[in-house]
Write an enzyme that holds these catalytic residues in place. Structure first.
Site, PDB file in Angstrom:
ATOM      1  N   CYS A   1     -16.975   1.679 -42.209  1.00 35.14           N
ATOM      2  CA  CYS A   1     -15.685   0.854 -41.577  1.00 35.14           C
ATOM      3  C   CYS A   1     -14.963   1.654 -40.549  1.00 35.14           C
ATOM      4  O   CYS A   1     -13.980   0.904 -39.967  1.00 35.14           O
ATOM      5  CB  CYS A   1     -14.725   0.899 -42.797  1.00 35.14           C
ATOM      6  SG  CYS A   1     -15.468  -0.062 -44.071  1.00 35.14           S
TER       7      CYS A   1
ATOM      8  N   HIS B   1      -7.544  -0.563 -40.504  1.00 35.08           N
ATOM      9  CA  HIS B   1      -8.564  -1.254 -41.041  1.00 35.08           C
ATOM     10  C   HIS B   1      -8.293  -2.069 -42.316  1.00 35.08           C
ATOM     11  O   HIS B   1      -7.306  -1.711 -42.953  1.00 35.08           O
ATOM     12  CB  HIS B   1      -9.856  -0.301 -41.697  1.00 35.08           C
ATOM     13  CG  HIS B   1     -10.831  -0.735 -42.372  1.00 35.08           C
ATOM     14  ND1 HIS B   1     -11.570  -1.632 -41.836  1.00 35.08           N
ATOM     15  CD2 HIS B   1     -11.243  -0.330 -43.501  1.00 35.08           C
ATOM     16  CE1 HIS B   1     -12.603  -1.867 -42.827  1.00 35.08           C
ATOM     17  NE2 HIS B   1     -12.397  -0.977 -43.850  1.00 35.08           N
TER      18      HIS B   1
ATOM     19  N   ASN C   1     -12.662  -7.417 -45.867  1.00 32.32           N
ATOM     20  CA  ASN C   1     -13.033  -6.461 -45.235  1.00 32.32           C
ATOM     21  C   ASN C   1     -14.375  -6.781 -44.456  1.00 32.32           C
ATOM     22  O   ASN C   1     -15.267  -7.032 -45.255  1.00 32.32           O
ATOM     23  CB  ASN C   1     -13.325  -5.244 -46.282  1.00 32.32           C
ATOM     24  CG  ASN C   1     -13.852  -4.007 -45.686  1.00 32.32           C
ATOM     25  OD1 ASN C   1     -13.912  -4.056 -44.670  1.00 32.32           O
ATOM     26  ND2 ASN C   1     -14.039  -2.923 -46.512  1.00 32.32           N
TER      27      ASN C   1
END
Length: 332
Positions: free
Chosen positions: A116, A256, A286
């Protein structure tokens, strides 16, 4: 001689059409819209249903969108870096496929894998090439088909992820704008908490690895949450302090998009007005390396030349980091 800076001069994105809602997920596993919204903050996520299309296709579509918006000729692109944990194949690199599908004939390409945090790592890498004077125009792409490594019988992980791709154009400039500072970190203590055990050289694909569901995302939520909150906040505060940036000088936090509670905790520790935080997790979930550039795309029209942006991410490994950049253009 004026210093060469690397500035973001354009953004592009691609989102699959299919929306997987919490109501649909609640029919797959024992969960509910209320449970997911309360603990994660996701309402729906996009899924690429086409079995013959994957990360490279989405990445190429995002690049085409970027080039169309900026009016840049594909032949002008010198390099492409693709951040992904869902490559089309182990090899060749997904970035090469993106260049082929998007018509980038003069660019060389490679993939970068930092989970990520991948977009931050890739953006920093591209910045170094620009600053060295070797390349003038580089595209950084985050492209993820997370649905293929999501176990839709696991109530702990199946609500989390979505598919998407987004891209930024990084160009050379003599203006005092662009990527000003970065902090990137990693710590292998996180390997056991967030991983995909199957498919690599340690556990190559076999009947056993498939039967044991080792080719799906595995996550222990509590330790990941704890590390993410503290490390994302710490590194974001550190980059502000060492550049003498006060909260009121930060125009936007671009975090994020993994968990709404993590995002809110980071913003609170940074003492930022919640109105300065980019949040779209409720619509897309996500999307791993695509989350941050996806935010930049959605907020592009609100960004002003000279705005101070703090980009912050945390991912498997563990990897984490923060970038301070000054936005380089006003959207017409």
């Amino acid at each position: 001689m004026d210093k060469t800076n690397a500035v973001i001069s354009g953004v592009g994105m691609f989102l699959p059409e299919y929306r997987l809602t919490n109501e649909e997920i609640s029919k797959m596993v024992d969960t509910s819209d209320e449970w997911i919204m309360t603990r994660i903050g996701i309402k729906e996520r996009r899924i690429l249903k086409d079995k013959d299309k994957a990360s490279a296709y989405m990445g190429a579509m995002a690049v085409k969108n970027l080039l169309e918006k900026t009016g840049v000729n594909p032949d002008e692109i010198d390099m492409l870096i693709c951040a992904t944990v869902t490559p089309d194949m182990h090899f060749p690199a997904t970035g090469i496929m993106i260049c082929d599908q998007a018509g980038l004939k003069n660019a060389y390409a490679f993939d970068l894998h930092a989970a990520c945090s991948g977009f931050l790592y890739a953006l920093t890498t591209a910045t170094k090439f620009i600053q060295a004077g070797r390349e003038k125009k580089i595209i950084v792409v985050g492209a993820e088909k997370m649905s293929v490594i999501t176990d839709y019988t696991d109530r702990k992980t199946c609500p989390l992820f979505g598919d998407a791709a987004s891209a930024v154009l990084l160009t050379a400039s003599n203006e005092d704008l662009g990527i000003k500072d970065y902090i990137l970190r990693s710590d292998g203590v996180g390997v056991k908490y967030l991983n995909m055990k199957g498919g690599g050289s340690l556990n190559p694909a076999s009947h056993e690895t498939i039967d044991q569901k080792l080719h799906y995302v595995y996550q222990e939520g509590q330790p990941v949450f704890k590390y993410a909150v503290s490390h994302m906040a710490d590194v974001s505060i550190e980059i502000m302090q060492r550049n003498n940036l006060q909260p009121e000088q930060v125009a936007w936090l671009v975090p994020h998009q993994a968990n709404l509670r993590i995002i809110n905790a980071v913003a609170e520790r940074m003492e930022l007005d919640p109105a300065k935080v980019m949040i779209n997790i409720q619509r897309y979930g996500n999307t791993t390396s695509a989350t941050i550039p996806l935010c930049l795309c959605e907020w592009e029209k609100q960004l002003k030349k000279g705005d101070n942006l703090i980009l912050s991410a945390f991912g498997a490994g563990f990897t984490w980091g923060s970038i301070w950049l000054k936005w380089a253009y006003n959207t017409k």
